[in-house]
Write an enzyme that holds these catalytic residues in place. Structure first.
Site, PDB file in Angstrom:
ATOM      1  N   ASN A   9     -19.982 -41.284   6.740  1.00  0.00           N
ATOM      2  CA  ASN A   9     -19.656 -41.656   5.357  1.00  0.00           C
ATOM      3  C   ASN A   9     -18.188 -42.077   5.353  1.00  0.00           C
ATOM      4  OD1 ASN A   9     -19.065 -41.753   2.651  1.00  0.00           O
ATOM      5  ND2 ASN A   9     -19.374 -39.559   2.263  1.00  0.00           N
ATOM      6  N   LYS A  11     -16.476 -43.321   3.028  1.00  0.00           N
ATOM      7  CA  LYS A  11     -15.810 -43.104   1.724  1.00  0.00           C
ATOM      8  C   LYS A  11     -14.998 -44.349   1.345  1.00  0.00           C
ATOM      9  CE  LYS A  11     -16.107 -38.204   2.457  1.00  0.00           C
ATOM     10  NZ  LYS A  11     -15.593 -36.869   2.205  1.00  0.00           N
ATOM     11  N   HIS A  95     -23.473 -37.389  -3.673  1.00  0.00           N
ATOM     12  CA  HIS A  95     -22.372 -36.777  -2.910  1.00  0.00           C
ATOM     13  C   HIS A  95     -21.508 -35.957  -3.862  1.00  0.00           C
ATOM     14  CE1 HIS A  95     -18.701 -36.335  -0.608  1.00  0.00           C
ATOM     15  NE2 HIS A  95     -19.447 -36.526   0.464  1.00  0.00           N
ATOM     16  N   GLU A  97     -18.425 -35.665  -4.196  1.00  0.00           N
ATOM     17  CA  GLU A  97     -17.292 -36.380  -4.806  1.00  0.00           C
ATOM     18  C   GLU A  97     -17.764 -37.200  -6.000  1.00  0.00           C
ATOM     19  OE1 GLU A  97     -15.898 -38.126  -1.159  1.00  0.00           O
ATOM     20  OE2 GLU A  97     -15.229 -36.145  -0.506  1.00  0.00           O
ATOM     21  N   GLU A 167     -23.873 -30.006   1.960  1.00  0.00           N
ATOM     22  CA  GLU A 167     -22.426 -30.162   2.111  1.00  0.00           C
ATOM     23  C   GLU A 167     -21.720 -29.181   1.179  1.00  0.00           C
ATOM     24  OE1 GLU A 167     -21.472 -34.304   3.828  1.00  0.00           O
ATOM     25  OE2 GLU A 167     -21.422 -34.416   1.652  1.00  0.00           O
ATOM     26  N   GLY A 173     -13.611 -32.232   3.836  1.00  0.00           N
ATOM     27  CA  GLY A 173     -12.253 -32.746   3.964  1.00  0.00           C
ATOM     28  C   GLY A 173     -11.188 -31.664   4.006  1.00  0.00           C
ATOM     29  N   SER A 213     -16.422 -31.252   7.293  1.00  0.00           N
ATOM     30  CA  SER A 213     -15.508 -31.069   8.429  1.00  0.00           C
ATOM     31  C   SER A 213     -16.222 -30.964   9.781  1.00  0.00           C
ATOM     32  CB  SER A 213     -14.591 -29.865   8.195  1.00  0.00           C
ATOM     33  OG  SER A 213     -13.822 -30.066   7.019  1.00  0.00           O
TER      34      SER A 213
END
Ligand code: PGA
Length: 257
Positions: A9, A11, A95, A97, A167, A173, A213
């Protein structure tokens, strides 16, 4: 048999010209790897260019989101048909985010998953709890609610075409990875929930990826867990070497039967 999936991904990183260079490196490094299904998900603006680089290789192309309508007055949005037409075969949906910064809801995830399936894209449906939710002992319940919303009204044949990604928000991250046992426990919970919401055969067949991560240093210990069918990778997917090393770890840890 569940074939592992290694998906990057990207991003909001990489201009189209930078993306071409990264994609060329990945094709070169991984073209002859057997085993895992490989996917890269560049930003919308780089999809067409990366699509040309990966065409004819074993690297699949995915989008990071899509809109649920086939077309219409939805300024700024992109539909499944548009993605399909430029060679996309996957779409990340829900996702964290997007949930956190753009108001993505479970209902939206459901509508987008239906649209992706109708457009012949494989949805990669993301679920996961925040640190506060985990610390309050609510991780299982939160993920269950997300799955219930995502799968609402879908037929077993539709659910069988989904890929899931667990996730944990606190691991994305941050450099903090869930331990292999924490990830495996949640994956088992996700599979049990799918069995309850759909049926046992569907639950047993779907791939559940871990994301948060993942790096070459921790990939093997995660991927060798029998409940973990691959990885959704952010940061480490932006470099050829680290993405390739994780893909090779998936090859060595084998398939699930
Ligand atoms: P990360 O991102 O690997 O950078 O933690 C994973 C993701 O958000 O999909």
């Amino acid at each position: 048999m569940r074939i592992p999936v290694i998906a990057g991904n990207w991003k909001m990183y990489k201009t189209p010209s930078e993306a071409i260079i990264l994609a060329e490196g990945i094709v070169k490094a991984l073209s002859s790897l057997d085993g895992p299904e490989l996917v890269v998900c560049p930003p919308f603006t780089a999809l067409a260019a990366v699509g040309q680089v990966v065409a004819g290789s074993r690297i699949g192309l995915g989008a990071q989101d899509l809109h649920w309508a086939r077309e219409g007055a939805y300024t700024g949005e992109v539909s499944a048909d548009m993605l399909q037409d430029i060679g996309c075969r996957y779409a990340i949906i829900g996702h964290s985010e997007r949930r956190q910064y753009f108001g993505e809801t479970d209902e939206g995830v459901n509508k987008k998953s239906r649209a992706a399936l109708a457009g012949d894209l494989t949805p990669i449906v993301c679920v996961g709890e925040t640190l506060t939710e985990r610390e309050a002992g609510r991780a299982d319940a939160v993920v269950e609610i997300q799955l219930k919303g995502a799968l609402s009204g879908l037929a077993p044949e539709q659910v069988q075409r989904l890929i899931f990604a667990y996730e944990p928000v606190w691991a994305i991250g941050t450099g903090k990875t869930a331990t292999p046992s924490q990830a495996e426990e949640m994956h088992a919970h996700i599979r049990k929930t799918i069995a309850m919401l759909v049926d046992a055969e569907t639950a047993c067949g779907v791939r559940i990826l871990y994301g948060g991560s993942v790096k070459p240093e921790n990939a093997t210990e995660l991927l060798e867990r029998s409940e973990i069918d691959g990885a959704l990778i952010g940061g480490a997917s932006l470099q050829v070497d680290s993405f390739a090393a994780i893909a090779k770890a998936a090859q060595n840890t084998g398939f699930r039967v």
